[in-house]
Scaffold this motif. Structure first.
Motif, short mmCIF file in Angstrom:
data_model
loop_
_atom_site.label_atom_id
_atom_site.label_comp_id
_atom_site.label_asym_id
_atom_site.label_seq_id
_atom_site.Cartn_x
_atom_site.Cartn_y
_atom_site.Cartn_z
N GLY A 172 6.49 10.39 13.28
CA GLY A 172 6.54 11.51 14.20
C GLY A 172 7.64 12.52 13.96
N GLY A 173 8.40 12.34 12.87
CA GLY A 173 9.56 13.19 12.64
C GLY A 173 9.27 14.43 11.82
N PHE A 174 10.31 14.89 11.11
CA PHE A 174 10.23 16.13 10.35
C PHE A 174 9.84 15.92 8.89
CE2 PHE A 174 12.99 17.04 13.90
CZ PHE A 174 12.70 18.35 14.26
N THR A 175 9.90 14.67 8.40
CA THR A 175 9.78 14.46 6.96
C THR A 175 8.47 13.83 6.51
OG1 THR A 175 10.95 12.34 7.20
CG2 THR A 175 12.28 14.30 6.64
N VAL A 176 7.93 12.90 7.26
CA VAL A 176 6.75 12.15 6.80
C VAL A 176 5.74 11.94 7.92
CG1 VAL A 176 7.94 10.91 4.94
CG2 VAL A 176 7.92 9.94 7.24
N TRP A 177 4.48 11.75 7.52
CA TRP A 177 3.44 11.29 8.44
C TRP A 177 2.77 10.08 7.81
CZ3 TRP A 177 -1.84 11.58 6.94
CH2 TRP A 177 -2.13 12.37 5.83
N GLY A 178 2.06 9.31 8.59
CA GLY A 178 1.47 8.07 8.11
C GLY A 178 0.02 8.22 7.71
N LYS A 179 -0.30 7.82 6.48
CA LYS A 179 -1.66 7.91 5.95
C LYS A 179 -2.27 6.53 5.84
CE LYS A 179 -4.40 9.70 2.09
NZ LYS A 179 -4.40 10.49 0.85
N LEU A 180 -3.48 6.36 6.38
CA LEU A 180 -4.19 5.09 6.29
C LEU A 180 -4.66 4.85 4.86
CD1 LEU A 180 -5.42 2.67 7.87
CD2 LEU A 180 -7.49 4.06 8.14
N MET A 181 -4.44 3.63 4.37
CA MET A 181 -4.87 3.25 3.04
C MET A 181 -5.43 1.83 3.08
SD MET A 181 -1.65 4.54 0.66
CE MET A 181 -2.57 4.28 -0.87
N ARG A 182 -6.27 1.51 2.12
CA ARG A 182 -6.65 0.11 1.95
C ARG A 182 -5.45 -0.65 1.40
NH1 ARG A 182 -13.03 0.21 -0.03
NH2 ARG A 182 -13.74 1.37 1.81
N ALA A 183 -5.31 -1.87 1.83
CA ALA A 183 -4.11 -2.64 1.47
C ALA A 183 -3.97 -2.78 -0.04
CB ALA A 183 -4.16 -4.01 2.13
N GLU A 184 -5.06 -3.04 -0.72
CA GLU A 184 -4.96 -3.23 -2.17
C GLU A 184 -4.50 -1.96 -2.87
OE1 GLU A 184 -9.49 -2.67 -1.36
OE2 GLU A 184 -7.73 -3.52 -0.35
N ASP A 185 -4.92 -0.80 -2.36
CA ASP A 185 -4.50 0.47 -2.96
C ASP A 185 -3.02 0.73 -2.68
OD1 ASP A 185 -7.08 0.83 -3.86
OD2 ASP A 185 -7.67 2.08 -2.15
N SER A 186 -2.59 0.43 -1.46
CA SER A 186 -1.19 0.61 -1.09
C SER A 186 -0.29 -0.26 -1.97
CB SER A 186 -0.99 0.27 0.38
OG SER A 186 0.38 0.30 0.72
N LEU A 187 -0.67 -1.51 -2.14
CA LEU A 187 0.14 -2.42 -2.95
C LEU A 187 0.15 -1.99 -4.41
CD1 LEU A 187 -0.87 -5.86 -1.40
CD2 LEU A 187 1.24 -4.59 -1.03
N ALA A 188 -1.00 -1.57 -4.91
CA ALA A 188 -1.08 -1.16 -6.31
C ALA A 188 -0.20 0.06 -6.59
CB ALA A 188 -2.54 -0.86 -6.68
N ARG A 189 -0.07 0.95 -5.61
CA ARG A 189 0.74 2.16 -5.78
C ARG A 189 2.21 1.93 -5.42
NH1 ARG A 189 -2.40 7.41 -3.45
NH2 ARG A 189 -0.37 8.30 -4.05
N GLY A 190 2.50 0.77 -4.86
CA GLY A 190 3.87 0.55 -4.40
C GLY A 190 4.24 1.49 -3.28
N ALA A 191 3.28 1.79 -2.40
CA ALA A 191 3.49 2.76 -1.33
C ALA A 191 4.52 2.27 -0.32
CB ALA A 191 2.17 3.05 -0.63
N LEU A 192 5.33 3.19 0.18
CA LEU A 192 6.33 2.87 1.19
C LEU A 192 5.67 2.82 2.56
CD1 LEU A 192 9.41 2.52 1.84
CD2 LEU A 192 9.42 4.99 2.30
N PRO A 193 5.70 1.69 3.26
CA PRO A 193 5.10 1.62 4.59
C PRO A 193 5.80 2.58 5.55
CG PRO A 193 5.58 -0.59 3.73
CD PRO A 193 6.26 0.39 2.82
#
Length: 456
Positions: free
Chosen positions: A385-406
Motif C-alpha cells: 500500500g505504500g509509495f514503492t511497490v504493489w503486490g502481483k499475484l503469481m503461481r508459486a512455481e513461477d515465483s520461486l523460479a524467478r526468485g521473486a521477493l514476497p
C-alpha cells in the motif's frame, strides 16, 4: 449449521470457549462488538501494542471498559473480566486459552504468534492474511501435525469464498472460477498514500477525521490486497492463479457466469478452475451495473460433460440460477461481507468442531513485490500500500523460479540495485536480514519443495 446450539450448550455447562485477541484495530474491534453478545464465547484477553488502545476499543464496541478489565490472566480465565496486555506471548501462553486470533496485519507478528500458538496447544484463527500468504501452508501443516486447527477468518472474503467452493464441490459440481469484487482501474497500480483519497472521492481531512489509514486503504486500491486474498484462496482450495496475474475484468453479478468462463467458451479465463477478481468499474471509469464490489462469488458447472450434464443444467434454469447463454456455466454470489462481525464462526468451528473455515493445503500461489515507479539502489521499500511497490499475484512455481521477493517482506528493506517500473523485484534486489518472517518463509519454501518431491 448448529454452531450456535453448540455454543449455548457450552455456556450452559460453564465451559465457554476462551479466546485471546491480538490486535485491537478495526477487524479486532468488530469481533469485540459481537463476542460480547455470543453465549459460549469468553474473551479472556486482548494483546495490543497499546493497552490504552485496547481499552478504547472495548469502550467503542459497547463494553463497560472500566468494569471489564481483569487484574490477571487467572482472574480472566475464571470469567472475571478481560486481561489487557502489551505482551502477546504472555496471552498465548496464558493457562486455559483455547483459541488465538491474530488481527495484527504484520507478517512477522503473524508468523511469530502462529508458531507460539502451535507450541502451546492453541487453535489459531489467522485474520492476518498477509502472514498466511507469506508462510501459511507451512504454518497450517505445523498445526495439523500438532492436532490443532489453523483457520482463515470467516467474514473476511477468502474464508467466504472457500465456503462457496466447498459447497459447490460437496454438491458434485466442478468449480470454474471463484473470487470477489473490488473497485479497480489499471491506473490504480500506481496509486500511493498521497493519491488514494482522490480515487475514493474523499478529502484527506475527512479520512483523517474518520481514522482511516491511507496506506492500508491504498493496499485495497492498488491491487495488492486483492492479490493477497486470491493467493490465500488458491492455496486453500486448489484453484489456480492466472499465469499473468489478476485481470480484474469489469463484471456485474448478473454476468459472472458469462464473463468468468474459459476463453475457449467465450470468457476471460485462461482455463477452468481459477481465482479472479471482478471490477466494479468499466475501463472508462463508468460504474458497472449490478456490481459486486463488496461481495464474493463462485462459478460452477455440472461435472458431467455433454448430455449427461443436461439434467443439472435444466435445473439451473428451472430454479432461477444465473447462467451463461449456453446454460452450461452457473454462478452464485454473496453481495456483501461483514468482516470481523462474523469472526465468531471461525472461533466456534475451530474449538467445537475441530474444523477450519478455510486453510491452506499447499503452496500454489504467491504475491510478489512489483515496482510502482523506477526504483534506485539505496531506496528503502515501504511495503504493502505504500509509495514503492504493489503486490502481483503469481503461481508459486513461477515465483520461486524467478526468485521473486514476497510482498510481505518488501517493507523496511534497502534496494541494492535499480529496478525498472513494473518489474517484479527479486530477493537479490534487496539487502534483507534473517528475522522471523524471513526464516519462516524460507522454511515454508523448503517444506513446499519437500512436499513436491514426495508427490513425484
Amino acid at each position: 449449521m448448529n454452531l450456535a446450539a453448540k455454543l449455548r450448550r457450552r455456556a450452559a455447562e460453564g465451559r465457554s470457549v476462551r479466546v485471546g485477541l491480538i490486535g485491537a484495530g478495526k477487524f479486532g474491534s468488530m469481533f469485540l462488538s459481537q463476542v460480547r453478545t455470543t453465549p459460549g464465547l469468553h474473551l479472556m484477553g486482548i494483546a495490543d501494542l497499546s493497552v490504552a488502545r485496547a481499552k478504547a476499543a472495548l469502550a467503542a464496541t459497547g463494553w463497560d471498559a472500566e468494569a471489564a478489565v481483569a487484574g490477571s490472566f487467572e482472574a480472566a480465565r475464571k470469567g472475571g473480566g478481560v486481561m489487557l496486555t502489551e505482551d502477546s506471548e504472555a496471552l498465548i501462553r496464558a493457562d486455559g486459552l483455547d483459541v488465538v486470533i491474530d488481527a495484527t496485519g504484520s507478517p512477522a507478528a503473524g508468523c511469530r504468534h502462529a508458531l507460539l500458538a502451535a507450541e502451546n496447544g492453541r487453535h489459531m484463527v489467522m485474520v492476518n492474511v498477509e502472514a498466511d500468504v507469506l508462510a501459511g501452508p507451512y504454518l497450517a501443516d505445523a498445526f495439523a501435525r500438532a492436532g490443532l486447527v489453523y483457520s482463515l477468518a470467516y467474514g473476511d472474503q477468502p474464508a467466504l469464498v472457500c465456503e462457496m467452493v466447498d459447497w459447490a464441490e460437496a454438491c458434485g459440481f466442478r468449480v470454474v472460477a471463484a473470487g470477489k469484487g473490488t473497485k479497480y482501474l489499471p491506473a490504480y497500480h500506481a496509486s500511493t498514500p498521497d493519491t488514494v483519497w482522490d480515487h475514493y472521492g474523499l478529502r484527506a481531512e475527512e479520512a483523517e477525521r474518520a481514522g482511516m489509514n491511507a496506506q492500508m486503504f491504498n493496499s485495497f486500491l492498488d491491487g495488492t490486497k486483492s492479490a493477497i486474498e486470491m493467493a490465500a484462496i488458491a492455496n486453500a482450495t486448489g484453484l489456480k492463479a492466472p499465469k499473468e496475474g489478476l485481470a480484474f475484468p469489469p463484471c456485474g453479478a448478473h454476468d459472472l457466469a458469462q464473463t468468468l468462463r474459459p476463453r475457449a467458451a467465450g470468457g476471460v479465463l485462461e482455463e477452468a478452475g481459477m481465482v479472479e477478481v471482478v471490477s466494479s468499474l468499466e475501463r472508462d471509469g463508468r460504474q458497472v451495473m449490478n456490481d459486486l464490489r463488496w461481495g464474493v462469488y463462485v462459478v460452477f458447472e455440472p461435472a458431467d460433460e455433454g448430455p449427461r450434464g443436461d439434467y443439472a443444467r435444466r435445473c439451473f434454469r428451472e430454479y432461477g440460477v444465473s447462467v451463461d447463454p449456453s446454460g452450461r456455466y452457473a454462478s452464485l454470489h454473496r453481495p456483501s461481507h461483514l468482516i470481523g462481525l462474523e469472526l465468531g464462526v471461525s472461533v466456534a468451528a475451530a474449538a467445537l468442531r475441530g474444523e477450519a473455515t478455510g486453510a491452506p493445503t499447499g503452496f500454489r500461489a504467491d504475491v510478489a513485490a512489483c515496482a510502482k515507479k523506477p526504483l534506485r539502489a539505496g531506496e528503502t521499500l515501504d511495503g504493502e500500500g505504500g509509495f514503492t511497490v504493489w503486490g502481483k499475484l503469481m503461481r508459486a512455481e513461477d515465483s520461486l523460479a524467478r526468485g521473486a521477493l514476497p510482498i510481505g517482506l518488501a517493507h523496511g528493506v534497502r534496494l541494492v540495485r535499480d529496478v525498472a517500473e513494473g518489474a517484479v523485484l527479486g530477493w537479490d534486489d534487496v539487502a534483507i536480514g534473517d528475522g522471523i518472517a524471513v526464516s519462516t518463509r524460507r522454511a515454508m519454501e523448503r517444506w513446499a519443495a519437500g512436499a513436491a518431491k514426495a508427490a513425484e
